[in-house]
Design a protein around this motif. Structure first.
Motif, PDB file in Angstrom:
ATOM      1  N   ARG A  20      -7.772   5.575   7.801  1.00 52.99           N
ATOM      2  CA  ARG A  20      -6.941   5.198   8.941  1.00 52.99           C
ATOM      3  C   ARG A  20      -5.594   5.878   8.844  1.00 52.99           C
ATOM      4  O   ARG A  20      -4.934   5.799   7.808  1.00 52.99           O
ATOM      5  CB  ARG A  20      -6.718   3.689   8.986  1.00 52.99           C
ATOM      6  CG  ARG A  20      -7.948   2.933   9.324  1.00 52.99           C
ATOM      7  CD  ARG A  20      -7.626   1.504   9.679  1.00 52.99           C
ATOM      8  NE  ARG A  20      -8.877   0.804   9.934  1.00 52.99           N
ATOM      9  CZ  ARG A  20      -9.143  -0.396   9.499  1.00 52.99           C
ATOM     10  NH1 ARG A  20      -8.255  -1.060   8.823  1.00 52.99           N
ATOM     11  NH2 ARG A  20     -10.299  -0.952   9.760  1.00 52.99           N
ATOM     12  N   SER A  21      -5.182   6.525   9.884  1.00 53.63           N
ATOM     13  CA  SER A  21      -3.857   7.151   9.994  1.00 53.63           C
ATOM     14  C   SER A  21      -3.542   8.048   8.805  1.00 53.63           C
ATOM     15  O   SER A  21      -2.429   8.059   8.287  1.00 53.63           O
ATOM     16  CB  SER A  21      -2.770   6.086  10.128  1.00 53.63           C
ATOM     17  OG  SER A  21      -3.033   5.255  11.228  1.00 53.63           O
ATOM     18  N   GLY A  22      -4.504   8.809   8.353  1.00 58.51           N
ATOM     19  CA  GLY A  22      -4.288   9.736   7.247  1.00 58.51           C
ATOM     20  C   GLY A  22      -4.271   9.095   5.871  1.00 58.51           C
ATOM     21  O   GLY A  22      -4.040   9.762   4.873  1.00 58.51           O
ATOM     22  N   VAL A  23      -4.525   7.800   5.786  1.00 57.45           N
ATOM     23  CA  VAL A  23      -4.536   7.077   4.514  1.00 57.45           C
ATOM     24  C   VAL A  23      -5.967   6.621   4.239  1.00 57.45           C
ATOM     25  O   VAL A  23      -6.677   6.222   5.152  1.00 57.45           O
ATOM     26  CB  VAL A  23      -3.593   5.849   4.570  1.00 57.45           C
ATOM     27  CG1 VAL A  23      -3.577   5.123   3.245  1.00 57.45           C
ATOM     28  CG2 VAL A  23      -2.200   6.265   4.954  1.00 57.45           C
ATOM     29  N   GLN A  24      -6.373   6.687   2.975  1.00 56.47           N
ATOM     30  CA  GLN A  24      -7.724   6.273   2.616  1.00 56.47           C
ATOM     31  C   GLN A  24      -7.681   4.956   1.844  1.00 56.47           C
ATOM     32  O   GLN A  24      -6.955   4.830   0.865  1.00 56.47           O
ATOM     33  CB  GLN A  24      -8.404   7.325   1.754  1.00 56.47           C
ATOM     34  CG  GLN A  24      -8.704   8.601   2.489  1.00 56.47           C
ATOM     35  CD  GLN A  24      -9.458   9.585   1.622  1.00 56.47           C
ATOM     36  OE1 GLN A  24      -9.654   9.370   0.444  1.00 56.47           O
ATOM     37  NE2 GLN A  24      -9.885  10.678   2.225  1.00 56.47           N
ATOM     38  N   PHE A  25      -8.467   4.005   2.300  1.00 49.56           N
ATOM     39  CA  PHE A  25      -8.608   2.728   1.621  1.00 49.56           C
ATOM     40  C   PHE A  25     -10.060   2.563   1.205  1.00 49.56           C
ATOM     41  O   PHE A  25     -10.939   3.289   1.662  1.00 49.56           O
ATOM     42  CB  PHE A  25      -8.211   1.567   2.544  1.00 49.56           C
ATOM     43  CG  PHE A  25      -6.772   1.576   2.930  1.00 49.56           C
ATOM     44  CD1 PHE A  25      -5.795   1.176   2.042  1.00 49.56           C
ATOM     45  CD2 PHE A  25      -6.386   1.987   4.186  1.00 49.56           C
ATOM     46  CE1 PHE A  25      -4.466   1.189   2.391  1.00 49.56           C
ATOM     47  CE2 PHE A  25      -5.057   1.997   4.553  1.00 49.56           C
ATOM     48  CZ  PHE A  25      -4.092   1.603   3.653  1.00 49.56           C
ATOM     49  N   SER A  26     -10.318   1.587   0.348  1.00 50.95           N
ATOM     50  CA  SER A  26     -11.669   1.327  -0.095  1.00 50.95           C
ATOM     51  C   SER A  26     -11.917  -0.177  -0.067  1.00 50.95           C
ATOM     52  O   SER A  26     -11.084  -0.951  -0.513  1.00 50.95           O
ATOM     53  CB  SER A  26     -11.875   1.860  -1.510  1.00 50.95           C
ATOM     54  OG  SER A  26     -13.183   1.631  -1.926  1.00 50.95           O
ATOM     55  N   SER A  27     -13.072  -0.590   0.440  1.00 52.41           N
ATOM     56  CA  SER A  27     -13.376  -2.013   0.560  1.00 52.41           C
ATOM     57  C   SER A  27     -14.415  -2.463  -0.464  1.00 52.41           C
ATOM     58  O   SER A  27     -15.068  -3.481  -0.270  1.00 52.41           O
ATOM     59  CB  SER A  27     -13.879  -2.309   1.969  1.00 52.41           C
ATOM     60  OG  SER A  27     -15.068  -1.589   2.218  1.00 52.41           O
ATOM     61  N   GLU A  28     -14.551  -1.739  -1.559  1.00 55.85           N
ATOM     62  CA  GLU A  28     -15.567  -2.070  -2.565  1.00 55.85           C
ATOM     63  C   GLU A  28     -15.155  -3.268  -3.410  1.00 55.85           C
ATOM     64  O   GLU A  28     -13.969  -3.581  -3.545  1.00 55.85           O
ATOM     65  CB  GLU A  28     -15.809  -0.862  -3.468  1.00 55.85           C
ATOM     66  CG  GLU A  28     -14.593  -0.498  -4.277  1.00 55.85           C
ATOM     67  CD  GLU A  28     -14.609   0.920  -4.783  1.00 55.85           C
ATOM     68  OE1 GLU A  28     -14.148   1.120  -5.911  1.00 55.85           O
ATOM     69  OE2 GLU A  28     -15.064   1.804  -4.057  1.00 55.85           O
ATOM     70  N   ALA A  29     -16.131  -3.929  -3.978  1.00 52.17           N
ATOM     71  CA  ALA A  29     -15.869  -5.042  -4.882  1.00 52.17           C
ATOM     72  C   ALA A  29     -15.304  -4.498  -6.185  1.00 52.17           C
ATOM     73  O   ALA A  29     -15.721  -3.449  -6.668  1.00 52.17           O
ATOM     74  CB  ALA A  29     -17.155  -5.799  -5.162  1.00 52.17           C
ATOM     75  N   GLY A  30     -14.323  -5.180  -6.742  1.00 50.52           N
ATOM     76  CA  GLY A  30     -13.717  -4.737  -7.990  1.00 50.52           C
ATOM     77  C   GLY A  30     -12.500  -3.869  -7.784  1.00 50.52           C
ATOM     78  O   GLY A  30     -11.850  -3.464  -8.748  1.00 50.52           O
ATOM     79  N   ASN A  31     -12.150  -3.553  -6.546  1.00 54.85           N
ATOM     80  CA  ASN A  31     -10.978  -2.740  -6.252  1.00 54.85           C
ATOM     81  C   ASN A  31      -9.855  -3.682  -5.859  1.00 54.85           C
ATOM     82  O   ASN A  31      -9.840  -4.232  -4.759  1.00 54.85           O
ATOM     83  CB  ASN A  31     -11.290  -1.760  -5.121  1.00 54.85           C
ATOM     84  CG  ASN A  31     -10.221  -0.717  -4.944  1.00 54.85           C
ATOM     85  OD1 ASN A  31      -9.067  -0.956  -5.229  1.00 54.85           O
ATOM     86  ND2 ASN A  31     -10.619   0.435  -4.475  1.00 54.85           N
ATOM     87  N   LEU A  32      -8.900  -3.913  -6.774  1.00 57.42           N
ATOM     88  CA  LEU A  32      -7.881  -4.941  -6.573  1.00 57.42           C
ATOM     89  C   LEU A  32      -6.872  -4.602  -5.482  1.00 57.42           C
ATOM     90  O   LEU A  32      -6.406  -5.475  -4.770  1.00 57.42           O
ATOM     91  CB  LEU A  32      -7.151  -5.201  -7.891  1.00 57.42           C
ATOM     92  CG  LEU A  32      -8.000  -5.835  -8.981  1.00 57.42           C
ATOM     93  CD1 LEU A  32      -7.224  -5.903 -10.276  1.00 57.42           C
ATOM     94  CD2 LEU A  32      -8.476  -7.202  -8.565  1.00 57.42           C
ATOM     95  N   LEU A  33      -6.497  -3.344  -5.350  1.00 60.15           N
ATOM     96  CA  LEU A  33      -5.499  -2.972  -4.354  1.00 60.15           C
ATOM     97  C   LEU A  33      -6.090  -2.318  -3.114  1.00 60.15           C
ATOM     98  O   LEU A  33      -5.353  -1.940  -2.205  1.00 60.15           O
ATOM     99  CB  LEU A  33      -4.468  -2.019  -4.975  1.00 60.15           C
ATOM    100  CG  LEU A  33      -3.569  -2.617  -6.034  1.00 60.15           C
ATOM    101  CD1 LEU A  33      -2.550  -1.587  -6.504  1.00 60.15           C
ATOM    102  CD2 LEU A  33      -2.843  -3.836  -5.528  1.00 60.15           C
ATOM    103  N   ASN A  34      -7.413  -2.168  -3.077  1.00 60.25           N
ATOM    104  CA  ASN A  34      -8.101  -1.515  -1.966  1.00 60.25           C
ATOM    105  C   ASN A  34      -7.619  -0.100  -1.727  1.00 60.25           C
ATOM    106  O   ASN A  34      -7.655   0.393  -0.609  1.00 60.25           O
ATOM    107  CB  ASN A  34      -7.997  -2.349  -0.685  1.00 60.25           C
ATOM    108  CG  ASN A  34      -8.726  -3.652  -0.795  1.00 60.25           C
ATOM    109  OD1 ASN A  34      -9.650  -3.783  -1.593  1.00 60.25           O
ATOM    110  ND2 ASN A  34      -8.318  -4.625  -0.027  1.00 60.25           N
ATOM    111  N   LYS A  35      -7.168   0.581  -2.771  1.00 62.86           N
ATOM    112  CA  LYS A  35      -6.787   1.987  -2.683  1.00 62.86           C
ATOM    113  C   LYS A  35      -7.969   2.836  -3.117  1.00 62.86           C
ATOM    114  O   LYS A  35      -8.714   2.466  -4.020  1.00 62.86           O
ATOM    115  CB  LYS A  35      -5.607   2.304  -3.606  1.00 62.86           C
ATOM    116  CG  LYS A  35      -4.302   1.745  -3.155  1.00 62.86           C
ATOM    117  CD  LYS A  35      -3.204   2.209  -4.083  1.00 62.86           C
ATOM    118  CE  LYS A  35      -1.861   1.714  -3.635  1.00 62.86           C
ATOM    119  NZ  LYS A  35      -0.791   2.160  -4.540  1.00 62.86           N
ATOM    120  N   ASN A  36      -8.114   3.986  -2.477  1.00 59.39           N
ATOM    121  CA  ASN A  36      -9.185   4.897  -2.855  1.00 59.39           C
ATOM    122  C   ASN A  36      -8.667   5.804  -3.972  1.00 59.39           C
ATOM    123  O   ASN A  36      -8.225   6.919  -3.730  1.00 59.39           O
ATOM    124  CB  ASN A  36      -9.642   5.722  -1.649  1.00 59.39           C
ATOM    125  CG  ASN A  36     -10.860   6.543  -1.955  1.00 59.39           C
ATOM    126  OD1 ASN A  36     -11.732   6.101  -2.694  1.00 59.39           O
ATOM    127  ND2 ASN A  36     -10.928   7.734  -1.402  1.00 59.39           N
TER     128      ASN A  36
END
Length: 128
Positions: A20-36
């Motif tokens: 989104r808007s040039g930023v990548q996030f991650s919605s996986e389990a175990g990812n505390l900050l949702n950063k890719n």
């Protein structure tokens, strides 16, 4: 397969990636900050800490690859348990992120207090 090789394969294309808007996030389990990123990835790393809300709506579930515990005693005791888990040689670099996630989940479960009603302006009687 090594963690580095796994990260090289999944970093740009996986089903949990949200761009989104040039930023990548991650919605996986175990990812505390949702950063890719490799540091926070729950797929690429063997040692992960997953913190989520309990199904009952009260407390948090702290899951590692080997254990799964539900903490319902309150924010201080839950934070102390999570800090102890991460300090004891199990992803000490994720301690602050894990504590922030516990605080956010428990804060979202508190009931919202209604704002006090303000006294309405009454009609003043004037002398004629």
């Amino acid at each position: 397969m090594s963690a580095d090789l796994t990260w090289l394969l999944i970093k740009n294309n996986n089903s949990f990636l949200v761009k989104r808007s040039g930023v990548q996030f991650s919605s996986e389990a175990g990812n505390l900050l949702n950063k890719n990123s490799f540091k926070y990835s729950g797929i690429a790393n063997k040692k992960t800490v997953d913190i989520s809300a309990a199904a009952s709506g009260r407390g948090v579930v702290v899951a590692t690859p080997k254990t799964k515990v539900t903490l319902t005693k309150g924010i201080r005791k839950s934070a102390r348990s999570v800090a102890g888990l991460t300090r004891a040689g199990y992803r000490a670099d994720l301690r602050k992120a894990a504590l922030a996630r516990v605080a956010a989940v428990l804060a979202s479960q508190k009931p919202v207090k209604a704002a006090p009603k303000k006294a309405g302006k009454g009609i003043r009687a004037t002398k004629a």
